[in-house]
Write a protein that holds these residues in place. Structure first.
Motif, PDB file in Angstrom:
ATOM      1  N   ASN A 395      76.839  14.306  26.272  1.00  0.00           N
ATOM      2  CA  ASN A 395      76.470  15.069  25.079  1.00  0.00           C
ATOM      3  C   ASN A 395      77.025  16.400  25.373  1.00  0.00           C
ATOM      4  O   ASN A 395      76.391  17.064  26.181  1.00  0.00           O
ATOM      5  CB  ASN A 395      74.901  14.922  24.946  1.00  0.00           C
ATOM      6  CG  ASN A 395      74.489  15.457  23.580  1.00  0.00           C
ATOM      7  OD1 ASN A 395      74.443  16.550  23.447  1.00  0.00           O
ATOM      8  ND2 ASN A 395      74.399  14.554  22.574  1.00  0.00           N
ATOM      9  N   GLU A 396      77.576  17.134  24.260  1.00  0.00           N
ATOM     10  CA  GLU A 396      77.900  18.433  24.337  1.00  0.00           C
ATOM     11  C   GLU A 396      76.760  19.326  24.441  1.00  0.00           C
ATOM     12  O   GLU A 396      76.988  20.497  25.203  1.00  0.00           O
ATOM     13  CB  GLU A 396      78.746  18.717  23.289  1.00  0.00           C
ATOM     14  CG  GLU A 396      79.443  20.254  23.219  1.00  0.00           C
ATOM     15  CD  GLU A 396      80.328  20.496  22.169  1.00  0.00           C
ATOM     16  OE1 GLU A 396      81.147  21.525  22.143  1.00  0.00           O
ATOM     17  OE2 GLU A 396      80.483  19.473  21.138  1.00  0.00           O
ATOM     18  N   GLU A 397      75.709  19.114  23.937  1.00  0.00           N
ATOM     19  CA  GLU A 397      74.621  19.997  23.738  1.00  0.00           C
ATOM     20  C   GLU A 397      73.492  19.870  24.907  1.00  0.00           C
ATOM     21  O   GLU A 397      73.087  20.790  25.290  1.00  0.00           O
ATOM     22  CB  GLU A 397      73.804  19.681  22.263  1.00  0.00           C
ATOM     23  CG  GLU A 397      74.628  20.194  21.280  1.00  0.00           C
ATOM     24  CD  GLU A 397      73.850  19.834  19.703  1.00  0.00           C
ATOM     25  OE1 GLU A 397      74.498  20.507  18.836  1.00  0.00           O
ATOM     26  OE2 GLU A 397      72.896  19.179  19.939  1.00  0.00           O
ATOM     27  N   ASN A 420      77.463  12.358  18.154  1.00  0.00           N
ATOM     28  CA  ASN A 420      78.120  13.473  17.985  1.00  0.00           C
ATOM     29  C   ASN A 420      78.210  14.467  19.015  1.00  0.00           C
ATOM     30  O   ASN A 420      77.325  14.263  19.939  1.00  0.00           O
ATOM     31  CB  ASN A 420      77.142  14.118  16.788  1.00  0.00           C
ATOM     32  CG  ASN A 420      77.083  13.341  15.552  1.00  0.00           C
ATOM     33  OD1 ASN A 420      78.297  12.839  15.209  1.00  0.00           O
ATOM     34  ND2 ASN A 420      75.761  13.083  14.772  1.00  0.00           N
ATOM     35  N   HIS A 421      78.906  15.380  18.945  1.00  0.00           N
ATOM     36  CA  HIS A 421      78.967  16.286  19.944  1.00  0.00           C
ATOM     37  C   HIS A 421      79.289  15.750  21.329  1.00  0.00           C
ATOM     38  O   HIS A 421      78.445  15.981  22.422  1.00  0.00           O
ATOM     39  CB  HIS A 421      77.803  17.281  20.163  1.00  0.00           C
ATOM     40  CG  HIS A 421      77.299  17.695  18.676  1.00  0.00           C
ATOM     41  ND1 HIS A 421      78.110  18.871  18.095  1.00  0.00           N
ATOM     42  CD2 HIS A 421      76.284  17.580  17.886  1.00  0.00           C
ATOM     43  CE1 HIS A 421      77.423  19.083  16.894  1.00  0.00           C
ATOM     44  NE2 HIS A 421      76.423  18.285  16.893  1.00  0.00           N
ATOM     45  N   THR A 422      80.321  14.973  21.441  1.00  0.00           N
ATOM     46  CA  THR A 422      80.491  14.168  22.553  1.00  0.00           C
ATOM     47  C   THR A 422      81.693  15.011  23.432  1.00  0.00           C
ATOM     48  O   THR A 422      82.710  15.489  22.899  1.00  0.00           O
ATOM     49  CB  THR A 422      81.212  12.926  22.409  1.00  0.00           C
ATOM     50  OG1 THR A 422      80.104  12.194  21.358  1.00  0.00           O
ATOM     51  CG2 THR A 422      81.424  11.953  23.553  1.00  0.00           C
ATOM     52  N   ILE A 423      81.662  15.114  24.662  1.00  0.00           N
ATOM     53  CA  ILE A 423      82.478  15.670  25.717  1.00  0.00           C
ATOM     54  C   ILE A 423      83.182  14.722  26.565  1.00  0.00           C
ATOM     55  O   ILE A 423      82.429  13.971  27.223  1.00  0.00           O
ATOM     56  CB  ILE A 423      82.044  16.717  26.449  1.00  0.00           C
ATOM     57  CG1 ILE A 423      81.539  17.954  25.485  1.00  0.00           C
ATOM     58  CG2 ILE A 423      82.938  17.344  27.465  1.00  0.00           C
ATOM     59  CD1 ILE A 423      82.517  18.743  24.844  1.00  0.00           C
ATOM     60  N   PRO A 433      86.420  17.858  23.808  1.00  0.00           N
ATOM     61  CA  PRO A 433      85.665  17.781  22.804  1.00  0.00           C
ATOM     62  C   PRO A 433      86.081  16.376  21.989  1.00  0.00           C
ATOM     63  O   PRO A 433      87.510  16.721  21.846  1.00  0.00           O
ATOM     64  CB  PRO A 433      85.556  19.032  21.800  1.00  0.00           C
ATOM     65  CG  PRO A 433      86.588  19.626  22.318  1.00  0.00           C
ATOM     66  CD  PRO A 433      86.837  19.526  23.758  1.00  0.00           C
ATOM     67  N   MET A 435      85.845  12.798  19.166  1.00  0.00           N
ATOM     68  CA  MET A 435      84.999  12.164  17.994  1.00  0.00           C
ATOM     69  C   MET A 435      85.508  10.632  18.326  1.00  0.00           C
ATOM     70  O   MET A 435      86.530  10.347  18.493  1.00  0.00           O
ATOM     71  CB  MET A 435      85.363  12.490  16.616  1.00  0.00           C
ATOM     72  CG  MET A 435      84.690  11.741  15.726  1.00  0.00           C
ATOM     73  SD  MET A 435      82.885  11.787  15.750  1.00  0.00           S
ATOM     74  CE  MET A 435      82.892  13.627  15.075  1.00  0.00           C
ATOM     75  N   GLU A 458      89.117  16.472  19.301  1.00  0.00           N
ATOM     76  CA  GLU A 458      88.613  17.307  18.280  1.00  0.00           C
ATOM     77  C   GLU A 458      89.456  18.426  18.091  1.00  0.00           C
ATOM     78  O   GLU A 458      89.378  19.027  17.079  1.00  0.00           O
ATOM     79  CB  GLU A 458      87.046  17.508  18.446  1.00  0.00           C
ATOM     80  CG  GLU A 458      86.103  16.541  17.841  1.00  0.00           C
ATOM     81  CD  GLU A 458      86.149  16.475  16.580  1.00  0.00           C
ATOM     82  OE1 GLU A 458      87.047  15.480  15.984  1.00  0.00           O
ATOM     83  OE2 GLU A 458      85.428  16.959  15.870  1.00  0.00           O
ATOM     84  N   ARG A 462      90.952  19.772  14.724  1.00  0.00           N
ATOM     85  CA  ARG A 462      90.410  21.272  14.015  1.00  0.00           C
ATOM     86  C   ARG A 462      91.800  22.054  13.782  1.00  0.00           C
ATOM     87  O   ARG A 462      91.862  22.633  12.806  1.00  0.00           O
ATOM     88  CB  ARG A 462      89.584  21.976  15.054  1.00  0.00           C
ATOM     89  CG  ARG A 462      88.321  21.206  15.070  1.00  0.00           C
ATOM     90  CD  ARG A 462      87.426  21.810  16.358  1.00  0.00           C
ATOM     91  NE  ARG A 462      86.202  21.065  16.394  1.00  0.00           N
ATOM     92  CZ  ARG A 462      85.498  21.350  17.405  1.00  0.00           C
ATOM     93  NH1 ARG A 462      85.570  22.302  18.245  1.00  0.00           N
ATOM     94  NH2 ARG A 462      84.274  20.600  17.456  1.00  0.00           N
TER      95      ARG A 462
END
Length: 846
Positions: A395-397, A420-423, A433, A435, A458, A462
């Motif tokens: 988890n990125e967070e 969500n927010h996957t690394i 990062p 998805m 991601e 972007r």
């Protein structure tokens, strides 16, 4: 009254009535089936008890004869008797014989051990006080002396002692094979034999087994469960043919329904025993059987009423559905358009994505080139490794490692965005990062074969989104000129000059007017539409041309070859390269169906409101402050309120018995957005406490949900738990090992504490290795144990005697009896058995 719809309504009512009649008939037929099934199952239980009791009787007689044979056939004992017969006045010899017999007397708990000569003359008794023997006893002694075999006296009432006796008589032979005496093992039936008949392995309030003997009338030679002092005293005249015992005398064996000695209706199993020749009757009260049938009756009645209600509700729903055909057709078309759009979206989003497939165990099967690049693993190295090793994400967070991707995908069974927010942590340690989404892979039979995970960088996405946004304005004008795009717009696209002439139209516009695009070029609007409508269109066009301001969302009629329709039109100025306005560009969408639906929705809104008000569960809405905004009638009934208005604008927190429950409920809603089946206790308006399941969804700080009253369900669960605990306590007190296993013997499901005493191992060890019991069998007896298991699956039950070797080397003899357990549909569901330690008996025989 409007009678135009009466025939349809009458047919609907007749159809509902016929279906309800079919349900009632089906319920009656099923009731009869259940009744017969319960009686058959009870009779099978009676047969099993009869088998169990007859085996106990034969084992009891066999054990006593074996013990008597060991003692009577002892040469040393026979020599002592012979010496005593030559010197009957020698007190020491008499004491020596009594001392030899006394341990057997005390260990076997005999009523007495008696020694006589071959004619029946009393020589001595271990328990003093006996002076004479009855003529019947003497006759049996002479029979044993004549046949030189052990004689079983059967149960008999001794008039001399005014008692019931049970004797085992063995002749004592000297070295010349001459009978010199007789040894009698006398058993007290009241203490050792009748209790054997009165013990049952079934939980029943009326089950009993009776031994009977026929003379001039039916005579019961054993104690009855519901009487006292009945052995050799209770007689039934042969005229009472409804009594199972009388039927037995008449030669009828097997299943019989009648009345027992109390006059109570019973179901019985009648069988004949040999050696001794007894008739054994095992019976159970019909009232006990009917109690179980009553529960089934309530169940069938509830099912029938539920089906009748469901059928009625279904027909009402069907009747209402006919009124919404237009809306459903529109919904179907919109859904098809949505599906096409979703497929297009998935295709666009999948371009350049990494793809990983695994089997159901999470082992890698395939990686595409993009996945190899992002993870740092090539297919040859990754194949066969676990998903968590190759696709290593966190988890990125929070930085928490994600290890349950496989479970998430298989659990939902559909395409699922995993997190969500996957690394992604590559093989080289690079953090990317991503998805990702996952979906199960199905076999042709519908079973899950594995999963597929798609993911993309991601950062790259972007960058692509930014590039698209930067170029969007640059190429807007050029893109509008491409004919292919115009032709695929599902609306009317047209270009007109300042003279109300068509310059260009798209294919949709031309086909709607049943002509070609070329036919519209340089054609005036008045040549296609009536003059008043053409003038109105031109007036709108001039307003845009003169002002340079677009007009949007113009709803206006549209005449076509197939009739008048409605369109939503947007018009903008058409400018050349120098910025001069040279006409207008229009885009119209057909909104005829939407207009119909809007009208239909206004009609159906009232129907949906009625559906919520009449729902069988409580429906409510409130805000995060705890203010109740809406409740339906069922919600008011659950909380014992006079009406829904009584609860509106009240504080939700006062409804909770424990206010902390609501705080926890709100926290879960804020975290997940939806909560289902949250169990809590509420306080009704009358102060009563009820158990409920609360579900809700949070949208824009408004809670909408349902409440289900489970108070009665909780009471039933508590009673069931108490019943199970009572049964477990009963089993735990047995000295024998009681066990159950899965039908294929691959898992030990339950076993009582006696296992540790008899087998010398713990319950956990026994459950961990289902084959441990056969591994502990003595090598010389293993073939017997395996044959018993084979017999179990062939005949449904089996028994065997064999030895086991405990971990400490001790050898123990077991009597193992097991049966297959069936459900109400005669389907085998498990195996159950009892293992009894018979080591002492075996040692006594040897």
């Amino acid at each position: 009254m409007n009678t135009r719809f009466l025939p349809k309504k009458t047919n609907l009512i007749i159809s509902v009535a016929l279906l309800c009649l079919v349900i009632i008939i089906t319920g009656f037929v099923y009731y009869n089936y259940e009744q017969n099934s319960i009686v058959n199952n009870k009779y099978k239980e009676l047969k099993n008890v009869s088998d169990f009791k007859s085996q106990q009787l034969y084992s009891f007689i066999k054990e006593q004869k074996a013990t008597l044979k060991i003692v009577s056939s002892s040469t040393f004992f026979a020599n002592g008797i012979k010496e005593f017969l030559h010197s009957p006045s020698d007190v020491n010899l008499k004491i020596d014989i009594v001392d030899r017999l006394k341990p057997i007397f005390e260990e076997q708990k005999f009523e007495n051990i008696i020694l006589t000569d071959e004619t029946g003359k009393l020589l001595l008794a271990v328990k003093p006080g006996i002076k004479d023997l009855s003529e019947f006893t003497i006759s049996k002694i002479k029979q044993a002396a004549a046949t030189e075999k052990i004689v079983f006296s059967d149960l008999y009432f001794c008039n001399l002692h005014n008692e019931i006796h049970l004797d085992f008589i063995a002749p004592i032979v000297d070295e010349q094979s001459k009978v010199i005496a007789a040894l009698i093992f006398r058993i007290n039936p009241e203490e050792e034999f009748f209790p054997l008949l009165q013990y049952y392995p079934e939980s029943s309030i009326s089950l009993e087994t009776i031994l009977r003997k026929d003379e001039d009338s039916v005579l019961f030679i054993s104690e009855t469960r519901f009487g006292s002092n009945t052995a050799f005293k209770l007689k039934i005249p042969l005229t009472r043919k409804e009594v199972p015992a009388v039927q037995a005398v008449m030669g009828n064996l097997g299943q019989f329904e009648g009345k027992d000695y109390r006059g109570v209706k019973v179901l019985s199993d009648i069988r004949k025993l040999t050696d001794p020749e007894w008739i054994m009757i095992t019976k159970i009260d019909k009232s006990e059987i009917n109690a179980e049938l009553l529960e089934k009756t309530y169940y069938i009645l509830a099912i029938c009423l539920g089906l009748i209600f469901t059928v009625s509700l279904g027909f009402v729903w069907f009747y209402n559905q006919r009124q919404k055909n237009i809306y459903e057709e529109l919904y179907r078309k919109e859904k098809e358009i949505g599906q096409h759009q979703e497929r297009f979206k998935v295709t666009m989003e999948s371009l350049g994505e990494g793809i990983i497939t695994t089997d159901v165990n999470g082992k890698i099967r395939y990686l595409n080139l993009k996945a190899e690049k992002l993870t740092g693993w090539n297919l040859r190295e990754a194949k066969g490794r676990m998903l968590s090793e190759i696709y290593h994400v966190k988890n990125e967070e929070t930085g928490q490692i994600e290890n349950n991707i496989l479970d998430k995908v298989i659990k939902h069974g559909i395409v699922k965005e995993l997190a969500n927010h996957t690394i992604l942590i590559s093989r080289e340690g690079k953090e990317i990062p991503v998805m990702d989404t996952g979906a199960p892979i199905f076999n042709t039979d519908g079973s899950v074969n594995g999963i597929v995970i798609t993911f993309h960088d991601e950062a790259e996405k972007r960058a692509q989104q930014k590039l698209i946004k930067d170029n969007e304005e640059k190429y807007r004008f050029l893109s509008a000129q491409f004919e292919a795009i115009l032709d695929h717009i599902p609306g009317l696209v047209f270009y007109k000059d300042t003279k109300n002439n068509f310059i260009r139209v798209n294919r949709y516009f031309a086909e709607a007017n049943k002509t070609t695009k070329e036919a519209f070029e340089n054609k005036n609007c008045a040549d296609i539409y009536p003059k008043e409508i053409a003038d109105k269109y031109y007036e709108d066009d001039l307003s845009i041309i003169n002002s340079g301001v677009a007009e949007l969302n113009i709803e206006e009629p549209w005449l076509t070859e197939t009739g008048a329709r409605w369109v939503n039109t947007n018009k903008i100025p058409f400018v050349d390269n120098e910025g001069n306005i040279i006409g207008i560009i229009g885009l119209s969408f057909d909104i005829t169906e939407r207009k119909k639906v809007e009208k239909e929705l206004l009609t159906s809104e009232g129907k949906y409101r009625d559906l919520i008000e009449n729902a069988t569960v409580g429906v409510y809405s409130s805000n995060l402050k705890g203010e109740v905004l809406f409740v339906n009638k069922r919600f008011a009934d659950i909380l014992e309120a006079e009406s829904p208005e009584e609860l509106k604008n009240s504080a939700a927190i006062v409804l909770y018995k424990n206010p902390e429950d609501r705080n926890r409920f709100i926290r879960l809603l804020k975290e997940n957005g939806i909560v289902t089946n949250f169990e809590t206790e509420l306080i009704t308006r009358k102060g009563n406490t009820i158990s409920t399941l609360v579900s809700a969804k949070l949208e824009e700080e408004i809670l909408t949900g349902m409440v289900l009253d489970i108070t009665e369900l909780k009471k039933v669960q508590d009673k069931l738990s108490e019943s199970i605990n009572r049964f477990n306590r009963l089993v735990s007190k047995l000295n024998d090992v009681v066990w159950t296993a899965s039908i294929d013997s691959s898992e030990i499901t339950d076993v009582n504490d006696s296992l540790e005493d008899i087998y010398g191992i713990t319950i956990d060890e026994f459950k961990a290795n289902p084959k441990l019991w056969i591994e502990m069998v003595h090598p010389d007896d293993r073939e017997i144990a395996e044959a018993s298991s084979k017999e179990l699956y062939e005949k449904g039950q089996a028994s065997a005697e064999y030895r086991i070797v405990k971990p400490d080397g001790t050898v123990t003899w077991l009597f193992d009896r097991k049966s297959i357990i069936y459900d109400d549909n005669e389907k085998p569901i498990s195996i159950g058995g009892i293992a009894k330690d018979i080591t002492e008996c075996k040692l006594a025989v040897e």
